[in-house]
Scaffold this motif. Sequence first.
Motif, PDB file in Angstrom:
ATOM      1  N   GLN A 103       0.869  -1.173   0.000  1.00  0.00           N
ATOM      2  CA  GLN A 103       0.000   0.000   0.000  1.00  0.00           C
ATOM      3  C   GLN A 103       0.916   1.237   0.000  1.00  0.00           C
ATOM      4  O   GLN A 103       2.117   1.114   0.265  1.00  0.00           O
ATOM      5  N   PRO A 104       0.367   2.424  -0.307  1.00  0.00           N
ATOM      6  CA  PRO A 104       1.236   3.606  -0.367  1.00  0.00           C
ATOM      7  C   PRO A 104       2.016   3.849   0.930  1.00  0.00           C
ATOM      8  O   PRO A 104       1.463   3.752   2.025  1.00  0.00           O
ATOM      9  N   VAL A 105       3.275   4.141   0.735  1.00  0.00           N
ATOM     10  CA  VAL A 105       4.166   4.412   1.872  1.00  0.00           C
ATOM     11  C   VAL A 105       4.688   5.833   1.729  1.00  0.00           C
ATOM     12  O   VAL A 105       5.129   6.237   0.652  1.00  0.00           O
ATOM     13  N   ILE A 106       4.611   6.593   2.793  1.00  0.00           N
ATOM     14  CA  ILE A 106       5.168   7.943   2.787  1.00  0.00           C
ATOM     15  C   ILE A 106       6.564   7.871   3.415  1.00  0.00           C
ATOM     16  O   ILE A 106       6.703   7.606   4.611  1.00  0.00           O
ATOM     17  N   GLU A 107       7.548   8.043   2.592  1.00  0.00           N
ATOM     18  CA  GLU A 107       8.972   8.043   2.981  1.00  0.00           C
ATOM     19  C   GLU A 107       9.472   6.670   3.474  1.00  0.00           C
ATOM     20  O   GLU A 107      10.361   6.081   2.907  1.00  0.00           O
ATOM     21  N   ARG A 108       8.877   6.167   4.534  1.00  0.00           N
ATOM     22  CA  ARG A 108       9.346   4.884   5.084  1.00  0.00           C
ATOM     23  C   ARG A 108       8.264   4.313   5.999  1.00  0.00           C
ATOM     24  O   ARG A 108       7.510   5.066   6.602  1.00  0.00           O
ATOM     25  N   HIS A 109       8.207   3.002   6.079  1.00  0.00           N
ATOM     26  CA  HIS A 109       7.273   2.382   7.021  1.00  0.00           C
ATOM     27  C   HIS A 109       7.975   1.180   7.638  1.00  0.00           C
ATOM     28  O   HIS A 109       8.491   0.315   6.923  1.00  0.00           O
ATOM     29  N   GLU A 110       7.964   1.128   8.960  1.00  0.00           N
ATOM     30  CA  GLU A 110       8.742   0.085   9.644  1.00  0.00           C
ATOM     31  C   GLU A 110       8.246  -1.321   9.308  1.00  0.00           C
ATOM     32  O   GLU A 110       9.029  -2.281   9.288  1.00  0.00           O
ATOM     33  N   VAL A 111       6.956  -1.461   9.036  1.00  0.00           N
ATOM     34  CA  VAL A 111       6.432  -2.799   8.726  1.00  0.00           C
ATOM     35  C   VAL A 111       6.889  -3.237   7.325  1.00  0.00           C
ATOM     36  O   VAL A 111       7.116  -4.422   7.081  1.00  0.00           O
ATOM     37  N   VAL A 112       7.063  -2.286   6.429  1.00  0.00           N
ATOM     38  CA  VAL A 112       7.615  -2.624   5.114  1.00  0.00           C
ATOM     39  C   VAL A 112       9.082  -3.039   5.273  1.00  0.00           C
ATOM     40  O   VAL A 112       9.551  -3.969   4.614  1.00  0.00           O
ATOM     41  N   ASP A 113       9.789  -2.372   6.169  1.00  0.00           N
ATOM     42  CA  ASP A 113      11.180  -2.769   6.442  1.00  0.00           C
ATOM     43  C   ASP A 113      11.237  -4.220   6.927  1.00  0.00           C
ATOM     44  O   ASP A 113      12.100  -4.995   6.508  1.00  0.00           O
ATOM     45  N   LYS A 114      10.281  -4.584   7.787  1.00  0.00           N
ATOM     46  CA  LYS A 114      10.230  -5.966   8.289  1.00  0.00           C
ATOM     47  C   LYS A 114       9.915  -6.945   7.151  1.00  0.00           C
ATOM     48  O   LYS A 114      10.434  -8.060   7.115  1.00  0.00           O
ATOM     49  N   LEU A 115       9.054  -6.492   6.241  1.00  0.00           N
ATOM     50  CA  LEU A 115       8.685  -7.339   5.086  1.00  0.00           C
ATOM     51  C   LEU A 115       9.934  -7.660   4.260  1.00  0.00           C
ATOM     52  O   LEU A 115      10.147  -8.803   3.838  1.00  0.00           O
ATOM     53  N   LEU A 116      10.760  -6.648   4.055  1.00  0.00           N
ATOM     54  CA  LEU A 116      11.971  -6.835   3.245  1.00  0.00           C
ATOM     55  C   LEU A 116      12.951  -7.786   3.934  1.00  0.00           C
ATOM     56  O   LEU A 116      13.626  -8.579   3.278  1.00  0.00           O
ATOM     57  N   VAL A 117      12.998  -7.693   5.256  1.00  0.00           N
ATOM     58  CA  VAL A 117      13.895  -8.593   6.004  1.00  0.00           C
ATOM     59  C   VAL A 117      13.363 -10.024   5.956  1.00  0.00           C
ATOM     60  O   VAL A 117      14.120 -10.975   5.765  1.00  0.00           O
ATOM     61  N   LYS A 118      12.048 -10.142   6.079  1.00  0.00           N
ATOM     62  CA  LYS A 118      11.429 -11.481   6.126  1.00  0.00           C
ATOM     63  C   LYS A 118      11.491 -12.189   4.771  1.00  0.00           C
ATOM     64  O   LYS A 118      11.651 -13.406   4.718  1.00  0.00           O
ATOM     65  N   TYR A 119      11.352 -11.423   3.698  1.00  0.00           N
ATOM     66  CA  TYR A 119      11.336 -12.047   2.364  1.00  0.00           C
ATOM     67  C   TYR A 119      12.404 -11.419   1.459  1.00  0.00           C
ATOM     68  O   TYR A 119      12.075 -10.722   0.493  1.00  0.00           O
ATOM     69  N   PRO A 120      13.657 -11.653   1.741  1.00  0.00           N
ATOM     70  CA  PRO A 120      14.709 -10.966   0.973  1.00  0.00           C
ATOM     71  C   PRO A 120      14.757 -11.376  -0.499  1.00  0.00           C
ATOM     72  O   PRO A 120      15.278 -10.632  -1.321  1.00  0.00           O
ATOM     73  N   LYS A 121      14.212 -12.539  -0.819  1.00  0.00           N
ATOM     74  CA  LYS A 121      14.296 -13.002  -2.209  1.00  0.00           C
ATOM     75  C   LYS A 121      13.064 -12.662  -3.045  1.00  0.00           C
ATOM     76  O   LYS A 121      13.034 -12.914  -4.246  1.00  0.00           O
ATOM     77  N   ILE A 122      12.030 -12.130  -2.401  1.00  0.00           N
ATOM     78  CA  ILE A 122      10.804 -11.800  -3.152  1.00  0.00           C
ATOM     79  C   ILE A 122      10.884 -10.339  -3.607  1.00  0.00           C
ATOM     80  O   ILE A 122      11.100  -9.449  -2.779  1.00  0.00           O
ATOM     81  N   PRO A 123      10.715 -10.066  -4.904  1.00  0.00           N
ATOM     82  CA  PRO A 123      10.712  -8.665  -5.345  1.00  0.00           C
ATOM     83  C   PRO A 123       9.556  -7.894  -4.695  1.00  0.00           C
ATOM     84  O   PRO A 123       8.417  -8.368  -4.700  1.00  0.00           O
ATOM     85  N   VAL A 124       9.880  -6.749  -4.130  1.00  0.00           N
ATOM     86  CA  VAL A 124       8.871  -5.900  -3.483  1.00  0.00           C
ATOM     87  C   VAL A 124       8.814  -4.561  -4.205  1.00  0.00           C
ATOM     88  O   VAL A 124       9.847  -3.928  -4.443  1.00  0.00           O
ATOM     89  N   ILE A 125       7.601  -4.164  -4.555  1.00  0.00           N
ATOM     90  CA  ILE A 125       7.370  -2.867  -5.183  1.00  0.00           C
ATOM     91  C   ILE A 125       6.684  -1.998  -4.142  1.00  0.00           C
ATOM     92  O   ILE A 125       5.620  -2.369  -3.630  1.00  0.00           O
ATOM     93  N   VAL A 126       7.267  -0.872  -3.826  1.00  0.00           N
ATOM     94  CA  VAL A 126       6.689   0.029  -2.827  1.00  0.00           C
ATOM     95  C   VAL A 126       5.838   1.065  -3.555  1.00  0.00           C
ATOM     96  O   VAL A 126       6.265   1.645  -4.553  1.00  0.00           O
TER      97      VAL A 126
END
Lengths: 262, 266
Positions: B180-203
């Motif tokens: 979903q839209p992120v303004i500058e940064r979101h800590e839960v998105v940061d956790k998502l990236l850590v949890k799934y490092p091999k899955i492409p993520v589009i912010v």
Amino acid sequence: MKIVVCVKQVPGSNDAKIDPETKRIVREGIKAVTNPFDTYAVEEAVRIKEKIGGEVVVLTMGPPRADIVLREGISVGADKAVLLSDRAFGGSDTWATSYALAKAIEKIGSVDLVICGKQAIDGDTAQVGPGIAAQLDWPQATYVMAVPEVKPGLIQVKRMHEDGWDLCEVKLPAVLTVVKDINQPRIPTLKGRLAAQKIEIPTWTAADIGAEPELIGLNGSPTRVVKTNPPPAREKASLKLDGTPAETAGKLVHELRVRGLV
Amino acid sequence: MRQHIENKTYHVEILPPKQDSEKLDADLEAFGVKFNRVMESGYCACLTDNAMGNLAFQGTEMIEELGLEPKKDLVMIHLNTFHTKDDLDRILNSCRILKIRQLLVISGDGSDRLPKLSPADVGAHNTEAVTSVELLQYIVREYPGDFELGVAFNPYEPEEHEFAKMERKLAAGATFIITQPVIERHEVVDKLLVKYPKIPVIVEAWMSKKIDLLSEAVGYEIKTATDPFDPIATLKILHQNYKSCGIYLSLLGFKTQYDFIKDTWK
């Protein structure tokens, strides 16, 4: 099979006002939409056509801009449209409207089946469908929730009532009025919308359908609205529910149930 | 999808015209202009599916009727659960014919006029309602190998619940994630990236100046560092914070913003 579907343009807003003089809905300046029940009627007609072949004609009575609801019918599969528009129709009650629509159905010719929504959401009378049947002296089935079978000269329908449904066979030609349970109206495709924009819609006057002047408009209307009152304002209420998420969810469901909302 | 990130390919959202448009011809023309502009830029056009429950025309029928030419791997179709089975298969078959491989599979928003897929429609058992998980399973089963399937991630929802849902979506066949839209940064998105490092993520970047609309859409008040909200400046910050991610531009202003984005991802 030739099927005529009668559709109506109704205010697409809850802000519609009643003219204090004429006791009629003020339609000017209000965005108009197809009466929701009529969309089910169009869908059922198109489904019957797709199943056994034939032609679907959408018919409405109203001002020139009422062609919008006819084009919506074309966009979801109706083949032709007819607009009844004449100042002489102004002030028609449900009986005079039924007469005008019946005359148009006669002029369309060789019609096997007429389908209407069970009622319009502006007047809420549910009289025009049965009125058309009476004017044409055709059999009718109201509150139809399913059409299991169409045979030559006969249609089988399920009629909804409070205790369930009746399975009825009705000789054709006939008039049906349908409820929302009958189908899920399709969404117009872009191809359908573009075709609907281009179609030529004939406008028929009272003279075109051979309507007797004393049977249309105010002259042909045996009913008069003498007084209108708005419904009592709904009470607003708020309720605060405390507890854990699971507890409050349970309480919310309980409150909705006791209010008959779920 | 990994290639889009490596090639710095923006995902540009385009909303097809609404069903009740009173200026359909003009809306169709505007859609065609936007679509072609995105194709010429080498970006990926992302076509929504009755966004926010508003009845609109389907992306595939827009392409077919307007004779538009999707470039290979540069069109993404959003697909939600508010369709009849026939319509669902029609859309998927159109995608195959148009060689559109990327789908964003979401539960979506309904309305009175929109039908809803039933579990029986998609061969789902032990469930009362079809979500993106059942829809993913259906597409993987019935259209094997035809599509690259993405799913949505909402950092504004309760975290544990959202990550549990993500597990089910990935198990059902999703191979990329759009937030979903992120303004500058979101800590839960940061956790998502850590949890799934091999899955492409589009912010997702919110490109409208109306930040209150975003608050309404996600159901929480979104606060911004700048007032008024500056979408282009915020987009640059998003790039800085999420260098390994792709970017999805929602509500991008084609007249006022489009020319400014070409230099924002370097």
